[in-house]
Every structure is written in structure tokens, then in C-alpha cells.
Motif scaffolding. Structure first.
Motif, PDB file in Angstrom:
ATOM      1  N   TYR A 366       0.938  -1.050  -0.052  1.00 39.88           N
ATOM      2  CA  TYR A 366       0.034   0.271   0.047  1.00 39.88           C
ATOM      3  C   TYR A 366       0.840   1.285  -0.016  1.00 39.88           C
ATOM      4  CZ  TYR A 366      -3.710   3.140   1.650  1.00 39.88           C
ATOM      5  OH  TYR A 366      -4.743   4.196   1.507  1.00 39.88           O
ATOM      6  N   TYR A 369       3.134   1.630  -3.455  1.00 38.67           N
ATOM      7  CA  TYR A 369       2.398   2.034  -4.656  1.00 38.67           C
ATOM      8  C   TYR A 369       1.948   3.448  -4.488  1.00 38.67           C
ATOM      9  CZ  TYR A 369       3.532  -2.278  -6.952  1.00 38.67           C
ATOM     10  OH  TYR A 369       4.165  -3.410  -7.560  1.00 38.67           O
ATOM     11  N   GLY A 370       1.881   4.006  -3.316  1.00 39.11           N
ATOM     12  CA  GLY A 370       1.282   5.309  -3.260  1.00 39.11           C
ATOM     13  C   GLY A 370      -0.159   5.340  -3.177  1.00 39.11           C
ATOM     14  N   CYS A 371      -0.871   4.206  -2.523  1.00 41.30           N
ATOM     15  CA  CYS A 371      -2.302   4.237  -2.510  1.00 41.30           C
ATOM     16  C   CYS A 371      -2.842   5.302  -1.802  1.00 41.30           C
ATOM     17  CB  CYS A 371      -2.797   3.080  -2.001  1.00 41.30           C
ATOM     18  SG  CYS A 371      -1.888   1.836  -2.730  1.00 41.30           S
ATOM     19  N   CYS A 374      -4.350   8.935  -3.134  1.00 40.20           N
ATOM     20  CA  CYS A 374      -5.840   8.874  -3.514  1.00 40.20           C
ATOM     21  C   CYS A 374      -6.691   8.549  -2.544  1.00 40.20           C
ATOM     22  CB  CYS A 374      -5.925   8.091  -4.733  1.00 40.20           C
ATOM     23  SG  CYS A 374      -5.450   8.671  -6.392  1.00 40.20           S
ATOM     24  N   HIS A 375      -6.047   7.841  -1.481  1.00 44.81           N
ATOM     25  CA  HIS A 375      -7.231   7.218  -0.443  1.00 44.81           C
ATOM     26  C   HIS A 375      -6.833   7.708   0.964  1.00 44.81           C
ATOM     27  CE1 HIS A 375      -9.330   4.519  -3.019  1.00 44.81           C
ATOM     28  NE2 HIS A 375      -8.142   4.044  -3.560  1.00 44.81           N
ATOM     29  N   VAL A 384      -8.958  11.625  -3.228  1.00 48.97           N
ATOM     30  CA  VAL A 384      -9.537  11.454  -4.598  1.00 48.97           C
ATOM     31  C   VAL A 384     -10.335  10.269  -4.830  1.00 48.97           C
ATOM     32  CG1 VAL A 384      -8.819  11.055  -6.879  1.00 48.97           C
ATOM     33  CG2 VAL A 384      -7.238  12.398  -5.378  1.00 48.97           C
ATOM     34  N   GLY A 385      -9.918   8.984  -3.809  1.00 49.09           N
ATOM     35  CA  GLY A 385     -10.978   7.854  -4.192  1.00 49.09           C
ATOM     36  C   GLY A 385     -11.469   7.837  -2.848  1.00 49.09           C
ATOM     37  N   PRO A 386     -12.335   6.705  -2.671  1.00 53.43           N
ATOM     38  CA  PRO A 386     -13.081   6.468  -1.427  1.00 53.43           C
ATOM     39  C   PRO A 386     -12.339   6.436  -0.050  1.00 53.43           C
ATOM     40  CG  PRO A 386     -13.626   4.929  -2.964  1.00 53.43           C
ATOM     41  CD  PRO A 386     -12.552   5.619  -3.618  1.00 53.43           C
ATOM     42  N   LEU A 388     -10.605   4.535   2.773  1.00 53.48           N
ATOM     43  CA  LEU A 388     -10.664   3.101   3.073  1.00 53.48           C
ATOM     44  C   LEU A 388     -10.761   2.566   4.523  1.00 53.48           C
ATOM     45  CD1 LEU A 388      -8.050   2.203   0.015  1.00 53.48           C
ATOM     46  CD2 LEU A 388     -10.753   2.137   0.105  1.00 53.48           C
ATOM     47  N   HIS A 404     -10.986  -6.326  -8.723  1.00 51.50           N
ATOM     48  CA  HIS A 404     -11.086  -4.947  -8.745  1.00 51.50           C
ATOM     49  C   HIS A 404      -9.507  -4.316  -8.892  1.00 51.50           C
ATOM     50  CE1 HIS A 404     -10.681  -0.678  -6.843  1.00 51.50           C
ATOM     51  NE2 HIS A 404     -11.831  -0.579  -7.726  1.00 51.50           N
ATOM     52  N   PHE A 405      -8.528  -4.984  -8.121  1.00 52.89           N
ATOM     53  CA  PHE A 405      -7.130  -4.676  -8.297  1.00 52.89           C
ATOM     54  C   PHE A 405      -6.587  -5.021  -9.734  1.00 52.89           C
ATOM     55  CE2 PHE A 405      -6.621  -4.809  -3.436  1.00 52.89           C
ATOM     56  CZ  PHE A 405      -6.731  -3.221  -3.328  1.00 52.89           C
ATOM     57  N   PRO A 408      -9.585  -2.249 -12.237  1.00 48.59           N
ATOM     58  CA  PRO A 408     -10.727  -1.570 -11.487  1.00 48.59           C
ATOM     59  C   PRO A 408     -11.738  -1.410 -12.580  1.00 48.59           C
ATOM     60  CG  PRO A 408      -8.352  -0.760 -11.269  1.00 48.59           C
ATOM     61  CD  PRO A 408      -7.918  -1.753 -12.191  1.00 48.59           C
ATOM     62  N   SER A 415     -13.470   4.125 -13.802  1.00 45.48           N
ATOM     63  CA  SER A 415     -12.776   4.453 -12.646  1.00 45.48           C
ATOM     64  C   SER A 415     -11.512   4.833 -13.201  1.00 45.48           C
ATOM     65  CB  SER A 415     -12.552   3.217 -11.774  1.00 45.48           C
ATOM     66  OG  SER A 415     -11.592   3.371 -10.597  1.00 45.48           O
ATOM     67  N   ILE A 416     -10.847   5.945 -12.438  1.00 43.85           N
ATOM     68  CA  ILE A 416      -9.691   6.372 -12.617  1.00 43.85           C
ATOM     69  C   ILE A 416      -8.412   5.987 -11.845  1.00 43.85           C
ATOM     70  CG2 ILE A 416     -10.370   8.743 -13.248  1.00 43.85           C
ATOM     71  CD1 ILE A 416      -9.254   9.486 -10.286  1.00 43.85           C
ATOM     72  N   PHE A 420      -2.332  -1.656 -11.285  1.00 47.58           N
ATOM     73  CA  PHE A 420      -0.856  -1.907 -10.746  1.00 47.58           C
ATOM     74  C   PHE A 420      -0.342  -3.347 -11.054  1.00 47.58           C
ATOM     75  CE2 PHE A 420      -2.890   1.316  -8.076  1.00 47.58           C
ATOM     76  CZ  PHE A 420      -1.944   2.180  -8.014  1.00 47.58           C
TER      77      PHE A 420
HETATM   78  C1  HEC Z   1      -5.322   7.944  -8.930  1.00 44.01           C
HETATM   79  C2  HEC Z   1      -5.980   7.643  -7.625  1.00 44.01           C
HETATM   80  C3  HEC Z   1      -5.876   6.340  -6.867  1.00 44.01           C
HETATM   81  C4  HEC Z   1      -4.941   5.683  -6.724  1.00 44.01           C
HETATM   82  C5  HEC Z   1      -3.642   6.067  -6.880  1.00 44.01           C
HETATM   83  C6  HEC Z   1      -5.576   4.310  -6.289  1.00 44.01           C
HETATM   84  N1  HEC Z   1      -6.820   4.371  -5.977  1.00 44.01           N
HETATM   85 FE1  HEC Z   1      -8.079   3.154  -5.328  1.00 44.01          FE
HETATM   86  N2  HEC Z   1      -9.678   4.100  -6.069  1.00 44.01           N
HETATM   87  C7  HEC Z   1      -9.592   5.118  -6.703  1.00 44.01           C
HETATM   88  C8  HEC Z   1     -10.937   5.598  -7.192  1.00 44.01           C
HETATM   89  C9  HEC Z   1     -11.284   6.943  -7.755  1.00 44.01           C
HETATM   90  C10 HEC Z   1     -11.889   4.671  -6.521  1.00 44.01           C
HETATM   91  C11 HEC Z   1     -13.437   4.573  -6.861  1.00 44.01           C
HETATM   92  C12 HEC Z   1     -13.832   3.838  -7.862  1.00 44.01           C
HETATM   93  C13 HEC Z   1     -13.229   2.400  -8.096  1.00 44.01           C
HETATM   94  O1  HEC Z   1     -13.855   1.476  -7.293  1.00 44.01           O
HETATM   95  O2  HEC Z   1     -12.399   1.914  -8.783  1.00 44.01           O
HETATM   96  C14 HEC Z   1     -10.919   3.598  -5.974  1.00 44.01           C
HETATM   97  C15 HEC Z   1     -11.577   2.300  -5.289  1.00 44.01           C
HETATM   98  C16 HEC Z   1     -10.760   1.637  -4.498  1.00 44.01           C
HETATM   99  C17 HEC Z   1     -11.327   0.735  -3.575  1.00 44.01           C
HETATM  100  C18 HEC Z   1     -12.914   0.376  -3.481  1.00 44.01           C
HETATM  101  C19 HEC Z   1     -13.372   1.091  -2.270  1.00 44.01           C
HETATM  102  C20 HEC Z   1     -14.757   1.042  -2.487  1.00 44.01           C
HETATM  103  O3  HEC Z   1     -15.187   1.237  -1.172  1.00 44.01           O
HETATM  104  O4  HEC Z   1     -15.414   0.817  -3.322  1.00 44.01           O
HETATM  105  C21 HEC Z   1     -10.335  -0.022  -2.992  1.00 44.01           C
HETATM  106  C22 HEC Z   1     -10.433  -1.063  -2.054  1.00 44.01           C
HETATM  107  C23 HEC Z   1      -9.072   0.696  -3.505  1.00 44.01           C
HETATM  108  N3  HEC Z   1      -9.495   1.636  -4.356  1.00 44.01           N
HETATM  109  C24 HEC Z   1      -7.824   0.338  -3.207  1.00 44.01           C
HETATM  110  C25 HEC Z   1      -6.631   1.111  -3.673  1.00 44.01           C
HETATM  111  C26 HEC Z   1      -5.383   0.586  -3.281  1.00 44.01           C
HETATM  112  C27 HEC Z   1      -5.005  -0.754  -2.415  1.00 44.01           C
HETATM  113  C28 HEC Z   1      -4.447   1.339  -4.169  1.00 44.01           C
HETATM  114  C29 HEC Z   1      -2.996   1.139  -4.114  1.00 44.01           C
HETATM  115  C30 HEC Z   1      -2.485   0.081  -4.512  1.00 44.01           C
HETATM  116  C31 HEC Z   1      -5.294   2.358  -4.702  1.00 44.01           C
HETATM  117  N4  HEC Z   1      -6.476   2.227  -4.307  1.00 44.01           N
HETATM  118  C32 HEC Z   1      -4.647   3.245  -5.614  1.00 44.01           C
HETATM  119  C33 HEC Z   1      -8.511   5.831  -6.818  1.00 44.01           C
HETATM  120  C34 HEC Z   1      -7.276   5.604  -6.737  1.00 44.01           C
END
Ligand code: HEC
Length: 441
Positions: A366, A369-371, A374-375, A384-386, A388, A404-405, A408, A415-416, A420
Motif C-alpha cells: 500500500y 504503490y502510493g495508494c 488517492c485514499h 480522490v478515491g473513497p 478506506l 478490482h485490483f 478496476p 474508474s480513474i 498496478f
Molecule cells: C489515482 C487515484 C487512485 C490510486 C493511486 C488508487 N486508487 Fe483505489 N480508488 C480510486 C478511485 C477513484 C476509486 C473508486 C472507483 C473504483 O472503485 O475503482 C477507488 C477504489 C478503490 C477501492 C474500493 C473502495 C470502495 O469502497 O469501493 C479499493 C479497495 C481501493 N481503491 C484500493 C486501492 C489501493 C490498495 C491502491 C494502491 C495499490 C489504490 N486504491 C490506488 C482511486 C485511486
């Protein structure tokens, strides 16, 4: 010089007889270190009163300002952190001192006739100390304070018939809020101190009327008595100084930071009470459903009644512990139960949480990858994202995360969130970490 001043005052105020009653009290069997706990408790009460007065200079008992005013005392006021530390550790010291005092009186059978009333007033003083602890805990208005008080008030609510009434009296309104805080503040700084001073006066008055009990063995008592001054006064003073130094050392070295400001809508917060309520907190974990009232009010009420009426329950006239197997046994069982529960609770609290290696690895991925760009998890990261923080509750299926991983957009079209380059192992561990993000229950 000092004696001339004394003579001058004595000729006007007639001090000699007072001096005699205060200092010449005979102690059967002579002075002893085991008699110091009452004086130490009294000393700590004075320490709490004095430090409390200084805290009240800055403290503001409203939900908008309480937390910030305590933070201000802690960080801005000269010696503020130290005075708050003294007050905090002084409260713990008070519980220990009054506990040891009661234990000594119990062990020596000093509650037996003619000292039943002194014991009963002492039990009231013990309850007042508990009330001080309970009301004081809310005042910083942080998360721990708020939710621990909520637990306490809910327990009162389980008392049949009068429970709801008592809750309303304590809380002052429908929810724990501004009215509760000003109420607890008033109880803590006005009602309880006044009651306590009155009870201490009564306790000491009775002591002067019936005299100290002295040793349990007739032979030692027969050795003759010794006046309160000078040896007992000296021992009491040394004990007080020692206790003060210990509390000052704790205040200077052990911090007890505020948790977040109270947030009435965050019902997931799990409060931990002060150590002296921990054994009880542990007990509450074991009772559920129909048994709950046993722990929430039946046991406490029984305990207080037995304690209060103990001199009338224990009719054995002997004072030597070896001639009182039932009383000493009862006390010992009680202490073993309390300390076992305290031990279990401390063990649970301070046990190094054994982190699943998969979850730990997931956490590293986590970060890698700089999650968090956005989270957000518990306030940390971007938006940016929801959020978590509790994604494990919202999306409990492993399959969903894996899909999803991997892609997405296949799950959330448009989804943006980027795809990864994760290995199968990384995918699994990252998912384990996501599933672990849950509310505590
Ligand atoms: C560029 C921004 C961005 C990055 C970087 C990113 N995400 Fe997201 N993520 C989002 C967005 C926007 C959504 C909502 C749309 C979707 O579900 O794809 C999301 C949704 C999710 C969800 C579902 C959450 C839900 O409540 O539905 C998970 C879990 C998640 N991300 C995990 C991760 C993890 C772990 C990483 C790093 C490996 C990561 N994200 C990196 C933007 C990002």
C-alpha cells in the motif's frame, strides 16, 4: 523568636489545649508505619484540591472549549503540564492510598465495635473518591472521556425502575452533551469536595472520640501507648513526602496524551477506562444478555452494601487475623478476583498485537504503490478515491478486491484508479490488508 510569637498568640487564642488534643492523642502499642495510609490519603486529597484549583483557572467546561482548554494547559501554561500530571497521578495515588488504608483497617479488625461508624463514614469517603474519578474522567472531553462516560451512564441505565431517572439526572438531557459536561464539572469541583470535607471531618471527629484501634494483639497493646506527636507525626510526614515525590516523578516522566476531541457520531471508538476501573471493564466482557444486569448493577450494589455493613456482618469479636478465617478468607478471595481480572485486562491491552504477516506485507505494498495519494485511512492520505478506513466492512469479499485490483474498470466502469503491476502474492496480501480495515467490535 518563634517561641515569643507562639506565646503572644497563645495568650490571645489559648492554643495550649488545642495543641494537646491534636498532638497528645495516645496510640495504643505505639507509633507504626502501618498507620500512615490515612494521613497519606488526606494529604492526597489536599494535593488534588490545590492542583484542581489551578486547573480550574484555565479549564472551560463546555464541549466547544473543554478539549482546547486542556490542550492549552498542557502546552501553553507555565507548569500546566506538570500540574495536570500531578492531578492525574494524584487521583491514581488516592485510589491506591485509600485502598491500602481500608486493607490495613480490615486486616487489623479496626472496624469492630466501637468503631463501626468510623468504618461506615470511611466507606462513604471511598465512594466519593470513585465519584471524583468518574466525573473527572469526562472533563478533558476527548474520545476516551466521552465514550468511557457513555459506558458508565449506560450501566446506570440498567438499574430497574429508577435507572432511567438516574440517567437523566446524570446526563442532564437526552444525549451526552453540554449539560452533562457542566453537570459533571459542578459535581466534581463543588458538590464532591464539600461532601468530602464534611465526611473527613466526621471521620476524624469519630476517631478522636473512640481513639485509634492499635495493634491486633492484646500483648502489644498492653506494652503501653505513645502519643501521636512526635513519632507518628514524623512517620506520617515522611510517608507524605515519599508519595509526593513519586507522584511528581510520574507527572514529569509519564505522559498521558489526550486522544482526539470527543466525536459523538464516531460510535466505533472503543474507550479504555482508568486502570482502577479496568478489572470491572474485564468483568463486563464476560456477561451478555440476561446476565448483564448482574455485572452492571447487582454486583456493584451488593458490594457497596456488604462493604458498608461489614462491621455488622462480621460479628466475630476477635481482632487477630489468625482467629478470623472467614473474614480474612473473604477479603483474600475478593482481592484475588479483582487482581486476576486486572491482570487479564492489562495483558489483553498491552499484548503485542500479533500482526498477520500477510497483512503487514499488504501494508507495505500500500505504501510502495502510493495508494495514500488517492485514499485516506484514519485521516491520512488524499481524498480522490473513497476513504478506506473501514473498507473491510463495506466490501468483505476477497473475490471482489482481487477482481478490482486486476482491473478496476471492469468492476467500476470509468474508474480513474490505475491498474498496478502486482504479482499474485502481492495481490493476495494487499487484499488481506484491505479486509483487515474494519471497525473494532
Ligand atoms: C489515482 C487515484 C487512485 C490510486 C493511486 C488508487 N486508487 Fe483505489 N480508488 C480510486 C478511485 C477513484 C476509486 C473508486 C472507483 C473504483 O472503485 O475503482 C477507488 C477504489 C478503490 C477501492 C474500493 C473502495 C470502495 O469502497 O469501493 C479499493 C479497495 C481501493 N481503491 C484500493 C486501492 C489501493 C490498495 C491502491 C494502491 C495499490 C489504490 N486504491 C490506488 C482511486 C485511486
Amino acid at each position: 523568636m518563634a517561641s515569643r510569637l507562639y506565646d503572644w498568640l497563645d495568650s490571645r487564642l489559648k492554643l495550649k489545649p488545642i495543641e494537646r488534643t491534636l498532638l497528645d492523642e495516645p496510640i495504643p502499642g505505639g507509633a507504626s508505619w502501618v498507620y500512615v495510609f490515612g494521613s497519606v490519603t488526606l494529604f492526597l486529597f489536599v494535593l488534588q484540591a490545590v492542583t484542581g484549583m489551578f486547573l480550574a483557572v484555565y479549564y472551560a467546561p463546555t464541549p466547544d472549549h473543554a478539549y482546547d482548554s486542556v490542550r492549552f494547559i498542557e502546552t501553553q501554561v507555565a507548569f500546566g503540564g506538570f500540574v495536570r500530571g500531578l492531578h492525574h497521578w494524584g487521583a491514581s495515588g488516592m485510589v491506591v492510598a485509600i485502598g491500602l488504608h481500608m486493607l490495613q483497617v480490615f486486616l487489623y479488625g479496626a472496624y469492630k465495635p466501637p468503631r463501626e461508624l468510623m468504618w461506615m463514614v470511611g466507606v462513604v469517603l471511598f465512594l466519593l473518591v470513585m465519584a471524583f474519578a468518574f466525573t473527572g474522567y469526562l472533563l478533558p472531553w476527548d474520545q476516551t472521556a466521552y465514550w468511557a462516560t457513555q459506558v458508565g451512564i449506560n450501566m446506570v441505565g440498567t438499574v430497574p425502575l429508577v435507572g432511567e431517572f438516574l440517567v437523566r439526572v446524570l446526563r442532564g438531557g437526552e444525549t451526552l452533551g453540554a449539560l452533562t459536561l457542566s453537570r459533571f464539572f459542578a459535581i466534581h469541583v463543588l458538590f464532591l469536595p464539600a461532601l468530602t470535607v464534611a465526611c473527613i471531618a466526621l471521620h476524624l471527629f469519630i476517631l478522636r472520640r473512640v481513639g485509634p484501634a492499635g495493634p491486633w494483639s492484646e500483648d502489644r497493646a498492653a506494652l503501653g501507648s505513645e502519643t501521636f506527636y512526635p513519632r507518628q507525626v514524623y512517620m506520617d510526614a515522611v510517608a507524605m513526602l515519599g508519595v509526593f515525590l513519586m507522584i511528581a516523578a510520574l507527572a514529569l516522566t509519564v505522559p498521558f496524551p489526550l486522544t482526539d476531541k470527543a466525536n459523538p457520531s464516531d460510535t466505533s471508538f472503543v474507550p479504555v477506562p482508568e486502570w482502577y476501573f479496568l478489572f470491572y471493564y474485564e468483568l463486563l466482557k464476560y456477561v451478555h444478555g440476561p446476565l448483564e444486569p448482574v455485572a452492571t448493577w447487582i454486583l456493584p450494589t451488593l458490594f457497596v452494601l456488604v462493604l458498608l455493613l461489614w462491621p455488622f456482618i462480621d460479628r466475630n469479636p476477635a481482632r487477630h487475623p489468625s482467629s478470623r478465617p472467614v473474614a480474612i478468607g473473604t477479603g483474600a478471595v475478593f482481592l484475588v478476583v479483582v487482581f486476576s481480572l486486572l491482570g487479564i485486562s492489562l495483558k489483553n491491552l498491552y499484548a503485542v498485537p500479533r500482526v498477520d504477516p500477510a497483512i503487514a506485507h499488504g501494508k507495505e505494498i500500500y505504501a510502495k504503490y502510493g495508494c495514500s495519494g488517492c485514499h485516506r485511512i484514519h485521516g491520512e492520505g488524499g481524498a480522490v478515491g473513497p476513504d478506506l478506513s473501514y473498507v473491510g466492512d463495506l466490501r468483505p469479499e476477497r473475490e471482489w478486491h482481487l477482481r478490482h485490483f486486476r482491473d478496476p474498470q471492469s468492476v467500476s466502469p470509468g474508474s480513474i484508479m490505475p491498474k498496478f503491476p502486482l504479482t499474485e502474492q502481492e495481490l493476495n496480501d494487499l487484499t488481506s490488508y484491505m479486509l483487515s480495515l474494519k471497525r473494532q467490535t
